[in-house]
Design a protein around this motif. Structure first.
Motif, mmCIF file in Angstrom:
data_model
loop_
_atom_site.group_PDB
_atom_site.id
_atom_site.type_symbol
_atom_site.label_atom_id
_atom_site.label_comp_id
_atom_site.label_asym_id
_atom_site.label_seq_id
_atom_site.Cartn_x
_atom_site.Cartn_y
_atom_site.Cartn_z
ATOM 1 N N SER A 1 20.226 27.846 -37.172
ATOM 2 C CA SER A 1 20.198 27.442 -38.583
ATOM 3 C C SER A 1 20.490 25.952 -38.728
ATOM 4 C CB SER A 1 21.237 28.220 -39.386
ATOM 5 O OG SER A 1 20.878 29.573 -39.474
ATOM 6 N N ARG A 2 19.724 25.325 -39.596
ATOM 7 C CA ARG A 2 19.922 23.914 -39.911
ATOM 8 C C ARG A 2 21.142 23.782 -40.830
ATOM 9 N NH1 ARG A 2 15.967 19.943 -39.872
ATOM 10 N NH2 ARG A 2 14.438 21.558 -39.429
ATOM 11 N N ILE A 3 21.983 22.799 -40.565
ATOM 12 C CA ILE A 3 23.180 22.587 -41.399
ATOM 13 C C ILE A 3 23.371 21.097 -41.678
ATOM 14 C CG2 ILE A 3 24.456 24.640 -40.619
ATOM 15 C CD1 ILE A 3 25.991 22.724 -38.684
ATOM 16 N N PHE A 4 24.193 20.805 -42.652
ATOM 17 C CA PHE A 4 24.737 19.456 -42.865
ATOM 18 C C PHE A 4 25.939 19.348 -41.960
ATOM 19 C CE2 PHE A 4 27.789 16.542 -44.638
ATOM 20 C CZ PHE A 4 27.113 15.604 -45.402
ATOM 21 N N ILE A 5 25.976 18.309 -41.133
ATOM 22 C CA ILE A 5 27.163 18.099 -40.290
ATOM 23 C C ILE A 5 27.446 16.597 -40.216
ATOM 24 C CG2 ILE A 5 25.693 18.378 -38.211
ATOM 25 C CD1 ILE A 5 28.278 19.195 -36.693
ATOM 26 N N GLY A 6 28.583 16.202 -40.729
ATOM 27 C CA GLY A 6 29.008 14.804 -40.645
ATOM 28 C C GLY A 6 28.049 13.822 -41.297
ATOM 29 N N GLY A 7 27.294 14.269 -42.280
ATOM 30 C CA GLY A 7 26.351 13.377 -42.957
ATOM 31 C C GLY A 7 24.948 13.420 -42.367
ATOM 32 N N ALA A 8 24.791 14.143 -41.252
ATOM 33 C CA ALA A 8 23.477 14.268 -40.617
ATOM 34 C C ALA A 8 23.006 15.717 -40.707
ATOM 35 C CB ALA A 8 23.574 13.853 -39.155
ATOM 36 N N PHE B 1 14.869 19.313 -45.865
ATOM 37 C CA PHE B 1 15.780 20.296 -45.274
ATOM 38 C C PHE B 1 15.117 21.666 -45.324
ATOM 39 C CE2 PHE B 1 19.668 22.803 -44.825
ATOM 40 C CZ PHE B 1 20.468 22.019 -44.012
ATOM 41 N N PRO B 2 14.046 21.861 -44.521
ATOM 42 C CA PRO B 2 13.328 23.128 -44.567
ATOM 43 C C PRO B 2 14.237 24.302 -44.191
ATOM 44 C CG PRO B 2 12.562 21.768 -42.738
ATOM 45 C CD PRO B 2 13.493 20.920 -43.551
ATOM 46 N N LEU B 3 14.020 25.435 -44.838
ATOM 47 C CA LEU B 3 14.862 26.608 -44.591
ATOM 48 C C LEU B 3 14.169 27.539 -43.606
ATOM 49 C CD1 LEU B 3 15.904 27.196 -48.286
ATOM 50 C CD2 LEU B 3 17.185 26.049 -46.497
ATOM 51 N N VAL B 4 14.924 27.942 -42.605
ATOM 52 C CA VAL B 4 14.362 28.868 -41.612
ATOM 53 C C VAL B 4 15.334 30.015 -41.392
ATOM 54 C CG1 VAL B 4 12.930 27.206 -40.362
ATOM 55 C CG2 VAL B 4 15.327 27.469 -39.730
ATOM 56 N N PRO B 5 14.816 31.200 -41.104
ATOM 57 C CA PRO B 5 15.735 32.291 -40.784
ATOM 58 C C PRO B 5 16.413 32.012 -39.448
ATOM 59 C CG PRO B 5 13.435 33.011 -40.624
ATOM 60 C CD PRO B 5 13.411 31.597 -41.085
ATOM 61 N N PRO B 6 17.622 32.536 -39.254
ATOM 62 C CA PRO B 6 18.279 32.342 -37.960
ATOM 63 C C PRO B 6 17.409 32.877 -36.816
ATOM 64 C CG PRO B 6 19.780 33.370 -39.545
ATOM 65 C CD PRO B 6 18.424 33.343 -40.179
#
Lengths: 408, 135
Positions: A221-228, A376-381
């Motif tokens: 899964s795509r996430i926001f982490i530390g501004g990236a 920030f495209p959404l993808v299933p895990p």
């Protein structure tokens, strides 16, 4: 109204066409209260979350490049902070909680812990030069034995965060019931005589509290982490979804966790902050956020959860936590915690948070912009995290005193 | 009547002289000691609240300066680096005067320098080290 489930493809198509409706988990509380879960699921496509707080189980992999002559680094320090180098020749892992060599630690209690691995990571992200000192035993292929040089993130081959455990789904509230003095913990200074209740969660904005069974966040899964933008690579250590839950499915204590990865070179020091916990040590205050596709009514209801509906266990940190004893002194909601005081054992106890709600809100807002802009495209895990059914739970150490004859 | 909070630095040579009692007697002031220390360099440091007519307070401060005491207004002494502060809130139960308090609406930590007594407790407690104390 009849429920019309949405698919990831439909939501991504709405993002492409500019019709997508994205709100933060804080805004979703109002929407679900007004329209109900079914109405909200039809109106809202994506809910963004955020959290910003100390996450000790964090660190960074860096590859410093090969020197001439070559060196297989066996001991390394970054700004005097020891760095793990039991990897290939010039790969290092700098752990967030590692303290600078020579720090007096708790010899003069409470220690200050002004600089450590988390500060090195922040300095790298901020583009500051960091001093590397390294030693080696020398081999035929790697003859160099000593090295001292400035490093800058722009010159490193790879520099990425690789965090074994982030974004704890819910957490303890720390109080000090038994000690005759204030205590110094990873939850901050906890005042004696139930003098403070220290908590650390964004509550209704927190990533995993908005998707309690982690249906939309898992490996890949795509996430926001530390501004990236980064990814979940595994369940976090101590991931344990088997505990008690309330009627909405929200865990009543620490539960799911995420293993996360993200490119340090893309991060922003605003969301990667080295912190010093008096008398405890160094940690990394990190921003994490997720975007939850509202696939159905259930997710709408879950993302609509409010601080009043999420409770945390109140744990004594002066005795019970350290010795793994006793029961929680009670359960309080995040709405109570955020009111400034809680009622506990007949006392009004002032509360103090350790995670920044303003910055959590900022992260959720930023993510909203990214989702709307199609960044920030959404993808299933790729694969789900262990569920309450599949998880082995969370085991304590199986302590086996070492006999003279050795193990099995 | 006015109230003024000041930080006084006494050089070693003044430590055994009754500067404050003389000043408050002569200028008809009342005082409240908020903090008193002797530093490793043997300099005396005192945080003082003075009450009286504003002219008298000003004259007393001037007189203390003439005696060799360095005098600063208090609110300049504890400083928050707003770039560094993340508004986590770890300081709010530590601050004894509510100079640092959580705004329940914005969830930001408000810093009201007028309420600060420069005790310095927030300095080591602040996780990102946003607070500093300057005398």
């Amino acid at each position: 109204m009849i429920e019309v489930p949405k698919t990831y493809e439909e939501i991504n198509e709405k993002i492409r066409s500019g019709e997508v409706v994205v709100v933060t988990a804080e805004e979703m509380v109002e929407i679900v209260a007004e329209l109900g879960p079914n109405g909200a699921s039809q109106k809202v496509d994506v809910v963004t979350t955020g959290t910003f707080g100390p996450m000790c189980s964090s660190g960074a992999v860096i590859n410093v490049g090969h020197s001439t002559p070559r060196m297989k680094i066996t001991h390394a320090w970054l700004n005097d902070v020891p760095s793990e180098c039991g990897l290939a020749a010039v790969d290092l892992y700098i752990g967030a909680t590692e303290v600078a060599e020579g720090d007096p630690l708790n010899r003069s209690h409470p220690g200050r812990f002004n600089y450590g691995g988390a500060h090195v990571i922040e300095d790298l992200v901020a583009g500051k030069d960091v001093r590397l000192r390294a030693t080696a035993y020398g081999t035929d292929c790697y003859p160099r034995r000593e090295l001292e040089t400035w490093l800058n993130i722009r010159d490193l081959n790879e520099a990425y965060m690789l965090n074994p455990r982030n974004a704890y789904q819910n957490y303890n509230v720390a109080v000090n019931k038994f000690a005759e003095r204030d205590i110094y913990t990873y939850m901050g200074v906890v005042k004696k005589g139930l003098g403070s209740a220290n908590y650390c969660s964004a509550g209704q904005l927190s990533p995993l509290l908005n998707d309690p069974y982690h249906r939309t966040v898992g490996i890949g899964s795509r996430i926001f982490i530390g501004g990236a933008q980064g990814f979940v690579y595994w369940q976090g250590t101590q991931h344990d979804p088997t505990g008690a839950r309330n009627e909405l499915g929200v865990p009543k204590g620490g539960s799911a966790t995420l293993g996360t990865v993200g490119d340090l070179k893309q991060m922003d020091p605003r969301y990667v902050v080295g912190v010093s916990m008096l008398g405890y040590g160094v940690s990394l205050a990190l921003g994490i956020g997720t975007a939850i596709p509202i696939l159905d009514e259930e997710l709408a209801a879950q993302t609509g959860v409010s601080d009043a509906q999420i409770t945390a266990p109140v744990i004594d940190y002066s005795h019970n936590y350290g010795l793994n004893e006793g029961e929680p002194l009670g359960h309080v909601s995040y709405a109570e915690l955020k009111s400034g005081s809680i009622e506990l054992e007949g006392k009004t106890v002032p509360t103090t948070p350790l995670s920044s709600y303003v910055r959590a809100r900022e992260i959720a807002e930023k993510l909203k912009g990214w989702v709307k802009a199609g960044q920030f495209p959404l993808v299933p895990p790729v694969q789900a995290l262990p569920t309450p059914e599949s998880s082995p739970g969370f085991k304590p150490l199986n302590y086996r005193p070492v006999a003279e004859e050795g193990g099995e | 009547m006015s109230e003024s909070r000041i930080v006084l630095h006494f050089p070693k040579t003044l430590l055994d002289r009754p500067v404050i009692s003389k000043a408050v007697q002569h200028y008809n002031l009342s005082f409240n000691i908020l903090r008193a220390d002797i530093t490793q360099e043997q300099e005396g440091l005192m945080v003082l609240g003075l009450e009286g007519e504003q002219d008298d307070i000003d004259a007393a401060v001037e007189w203390m300066r003439e005696q060799g005491v360095r005098v600063q207004p208090l609110e300049k002494d504890v400083v928050r680096d707003d770039e560094r502060c993340t508004h986590c809130g770890a300081c709010v139960v530590i601050c004894p005067t509510d100079a640092l308090a959580m705004d329940l609406q914005t969830r930001e930590v408000a810093f009201d320098a007028a309420q600060c007594v420069a005790c310095g407790l927030c300095v080591p407690v602040c996780p990102p080290r946003a607070m500093s104390i300057h005398f």
